[in-house]
Design a protein around this motif. Sequence first.
Motif, short mmCIF file in Angstrom:
data_model
loop_
_atom_site.label_atom_id
_atom_site.label_comp_id
_atom_site.label_asym_id
_atom_site.label_seq_id
_atom_site.Cartn_x
_atom_site.Cartn_y
_atom_site.Cartn_z
N SER A 122 -1.96 -0.73 -3.75
CA SER A 122 -3.20 -0.18 -3.21
C SER A 122 -2.97 1.20 -2.61
O SER A 122 -1.86 1.53 -2.18
N ASN A 123 -4.03 1.97 -2.57
CA ASN A 123 -3.98 3.29 -1.97
C ASN A 123 -4.30 3.19 -0.48
O ASN A 123 -5.32 2.62 -0.10
N MET A 169 0.84 -1.19 0.00
CA MET A 169 0.00 0.00 0.00
C MET A 169 0.88 1.24 0.00
O MET A 169 1.94 1.25 0.64
N THR A 211 -2.23 -6.66 4.07
CA THR A 211 -1.13 -5.83 3.58
C THR A 211 0.18 -6.28 4.22
O THR A 211 0.24 -6.47 5.43
#
Length: 205
Positions: free
Chosen positions: A59-60, A34, A75
């Motif tokens: 990913s944000n 992320m 994550t």
Amino acid sequence: MPVVVVANPKGGVGKSTLSTQIAGYFASRNHPVMLGDADRQQSSKLWLSLRPDNARPISNWELGDDQIAKPPKGTTHVVLDTPAGLHGKRLKEILKRADKVVVPLQPSVFDIFATQDFLSELAESARAARIEIGIVGMRVDERTRAAEQLRNFVEGTGLPVLGYLRDTQNYVQLAARGLTVFDLAPERAVRDLTQWQAICRWLDQ
């Protein structure tokens, strides 16, 4: 879950470039990564919006106002791009989440002097929290006097220099497409990938 914070209170030193490249490296290793953007300019977030669907996913990490939330389960790696002017309470808050801090630094006397106090503050906070710190020279031609000045300054800090990244349009052109040197075929980025080798080893430790 390693959290890598990219920080320097000086604006325009390459924090977003370095953050996106590090995220791209983790993605190239197939890590669920992320990328968070705590900077008001949101350059890293913009870069994510440009990333093509067929590129390895990044990913944000949505951040609330002045809040560093815990990343969601699943994550394994997190990269955080931070704003200019970071210091004091805000710095300490971010360091609570950090495992490693990477400081991008350009071979300019203005950048060097603007970073001195920050590095002292960072080193003091990081020792207490057992955070690893590394410096990356940005847009460096190692043959120049400016590069020598940068090396001499960094040696005086006692912090490790992870590597030097050259001044090249590759990073600019790739950023405009949401890509990194790690998204290219190795033969298309030999020189840049070579410069990243020591940095990547440090990130993997």
